[in-house]
Design an enzyme around this catalytic site. Structure first.
Site, PDB file in Angstrom:
ATOM      1  N   TYR A   1       0.842  -1.188   0.000  1.00 50.71           N
ATOM      2  CA  TYR A   1       0.000   0.000   0.000  1.00 50.71           C
ATOM      3  C   TYR A   1       0.879   1.240   0.000  1.00 50.71           C
ATOM      4  O   TYR A   1       1.533   1.561   0.969  1.00 50.71           O
ATOM      5  CB  TYR A   1      -0.912   0.014   1.221  1.00 50.71           C
TER       6      TYR A   1
ATOM      7  N   PRO B   1     -16.134  -4.709   3.971  1.00 48.36           N
ATOM      8  CA  PRO B   1     -17.459  -4.974   4.553  1.00 48.36           C
ATOM      9  C   PRO B   1     -18.475  -3.877   4.248  1.00 48.36           C
ATOM     10  O   PRO B   1     -19.685  -4.082   4.433  1.00 48.36           O
ATOM     11  CB  PRO B   1     -17.167  -5.049   6.057  1.00 48.36           C
TER      12      PRO B   1
ATOM     13  N   GLY C   1     -18.612  -2.525   1.161  1.00 49.43           N
ATOM     14  CA  GLY C   1     -18.767  -2.502  -0.294  1.00 49.43           C
ATOM     15  C   GLY C   1     -18.071  -1.325  -0.940  1.00 49.43           C
ATOM     16  O   GLY C   1     -18.669  -0.632  -1.777  1.00 49.43           O
TER      17      GLY C   1
ATOM     18  N   GLY D   1     -17.474   1.449   0.188  1.00 52.10           N
ATOM     19  CA  GLY D   1     -18.151   2.695   0.547  1.00 52.10           C
ATOM     20  C   GLY D   1     -19.587   2.781   0.101  1.00 52.10           C
ATOM     21  O   GLY D   1     -20.359   3.613   0.609  1.00 52.10           O
ATOM     22  N   PHE D   2     -20.011   1.921  -0.824  1.00 49.53           N
ATOM     23  CA  PHE D   2     -21.371   2.024  -1.351  1.00 49.53           C
ATOM     24  C   PHE D   2     -22.417   1.800  -0.274  1.00 49.53           C
ATOM     25  O   PHE D   2     -23.451   2.476  -0.238  1.00 49.53           O
ATOM     26  CB  PHE D   2     -21.567   1.013  -2.487  1.00 49.53           C
TER      27      PHE D   2
END
Length: 349
Positions: A58, A238, A240, A242-243
Site C-alpha cells: 500500500y 465490509p 462494499g 463505501g457504497f
C-alpha cells in the site's frame, strides 16, 4: 468493545478492525491527509478497534510508515496486521513468494512499523512460480524467530460467474439443508486448496476475504471452513467500497486513481440500480438510530463469533462511526429483512 479471538493461539482483537489502505492507496488521492489519517487511527484505537490492517504494497510502503507513526505511541493498544508477497511496479503488480524475499520483506516492514514484532503476518498472494508450502515455511520461520506472532492468508482466485440470484442468506437463515437448493459459489475453491496445503506446514490463524451484504460468496464454503477450525475471518470490504454507507451518489464520478473509477458496480447506472440495497439498510438503521454503514457492519459481525470486519477509512469521523457498529445487535427479523433485499446488480470484476 467486544473482543473476538482468532486462531488456535486465541489472539484477541476488537470486534471491528481498521483497514488503513485508503489512507495512502486506492481511494480519492486528493483527500489523503497524513495528520487526519493519524487521528483516524487514534480514534479507532480509543474505541477498541485494535486490529490495524496494512500491507507493504500500500503506497507502496507509505501506509506502513504512517501506521508506524501511530504505533510509536500506541503499540500496546494495537494488534498489528500487515501483508507480504506482492511487488508494485509502475503499471503492474507481481507476486514474489521466494523465502529469501519474504524474510527481507518482514524485516523491512518491522522497520517501517517501528515495532519488533508483527501480530499477524498475511500472505497477500501466492507466487505461481514458488510452491506455497515453501513461502509459508519461510513465514513460519519468522514466527520461530520471534518476529511474527501468527500467520494469515488472503483469499485468492478469480470470481465464479454469479448465479442469477446470488445468496443473500443471513447466518440465522441458512440451515445446512438450504445449500442443496441453491447455486453455490465456487469462487474460493483455489483458496481452500491452498489452505489445506499450508495448514500442514504451520497453523493458519486467519483468512482475509471479501464479505459484505452485497458480496456473500464467502458464506458458502470459506467461512464455514474457517469456523470449523477456529480460524479467524477478517472481512475485507465490509462496506462494499463505501457504497453500503449510503454516502455515495450515482454519477458522482471518481478520481482517475480511485479503484472505483474502473469498477463495474460503480458506474452511474449500476449505482442507481443498487440503491434499494442501501435503502433497506437505512430502513433498518432508522429503528436503532444507526447509519446504513453501521447496519452493514453489524450484519458482518452476526455471521460468526470469529468474524472481524475490517472497514477501511482515512477519516476520523468514519472511524468513530464504524466502531459504534459493534454495539448494534441485529435481531433475527433484521437479518431476515436483509436477506430479502434485492440482489446486487452488476458484475463485481
Amino acid at each position: 468493545m467486544e473482543r473476538r479471538t482468532i486462531g488456535a493461539g486465541a489472539l484477541e482483537v476488537g470486534a471491528v478492525g481498521l483497514g488503513c489502505m485508503p489512507m495512502s492507496w486506492g481511494y480519492t488521492e486528493s483527500q489523503r491527509n497524513g495528520e487526519g489519517s493519524l487521528r483516524a487511527v487514534h480514534t479507532a484505537l480509543d474505541r477498541g478497534c485494535s486490529l490495524l490492517d496494512t500491507a507493504d504494497m500500500y503506497g507502496p510502503f507509505t501506509n506502513e510508515l504512517l501506521v508506524g507513526r501511530a504505533l510509536k505511541e500506541r503499540r500496546r493498544d494495537a494488534f498489528v496486521s500487515t501483508k507480504c508477497g506482492l511487488l508494485v511496479g509502475d503499471q503492474h503488480i507481481v507476486a514474489n513468494g521466494r523465502p529469501g524475499y519474504i524474510k527481507r520483506a518482514c524485516d523491512a516492514s518491522l522497520r517501517r512499523l517501528q515495532t519488533d514484532r508483527i501480530d499477524l503476518y498475511q500472505l497477500h498472494r501466492a507466487d505461481p512460480e514458488v510452491p506455497v508450502e515453501e513461502t509459508w515455511g519461510a513465514m513460519a520461520e519468522l514466527v520461530a524467530a520471534g518476529k511474527v506472532r501468527s500467520l494469515g492468508l488472503c483469499a485468492v482466485g478469480a470470481r465464479a460467474v454469479r448465479p442469477a440470484r446470488p445468496s443473500r442468506l443471513a447466518r440465522t437463515e441458512r440451515p445446512a439443508a438450504a445449500h442443496g437448493t441453491r447455486p453455490r459459489s465456487r469462487m474460493h475453491e483455489g483458496t481452500l486448496r491452498q489452505l489445506e496445503r499450508i495448514q500442514q506446514v504451520f497453523p493458519v490463524s486467519s483468512v482475509q476475504a471479501e464479505l459484505s451484504v452485497w458480496s456473500t460468496e464467502a458464506l458458502d464454503a470459506l467461512l464455514p471452513w474457517c469456523e470449523s477450525r477456529g480460524i479467524g475471518f477478517l472481512a475485507a470490504m465490509p462496506l462494499g467500497n463505501g457504497f453500503l454507507t449510503g454516502t455515495l451518489t450515482p454519477g458522482q464520478g471518481f478520481e482517475p486513481e480511485d479503484i472505483r473509477a474502473r469498477h463495474p458496480r460503480f458506474t452511474a447506472e449500476m449505482m442507481a440500480a443498487n440503491q434499494p440495497v442501501v435503502a433497506g439498510l437505512r430502513r433498518i438503521g432508522a429503528r436503532y438510530g444507526a447509519t446504513p454503514g453501521q447496519v452493514a457492519l453489524a450484519w458482518v459481525l452476526a455471521q460468526g463469533r470469529h468474524v472481524v470486519p475490517v472497514p477501511g477509512t482515512k477519516k476520523e469521523r468514519w472511524a468513530g462511526q464504524n466502531a459504534k457498529a459493534a454495539d448494534l445487535a441485529l435481531t433475527r427479523e433484521d437479518l431476515a429483512e436483509i436477506a430479502s433485499l434485492p440482489p446486487a446488480l452488476g458484475s463485481w470484476y
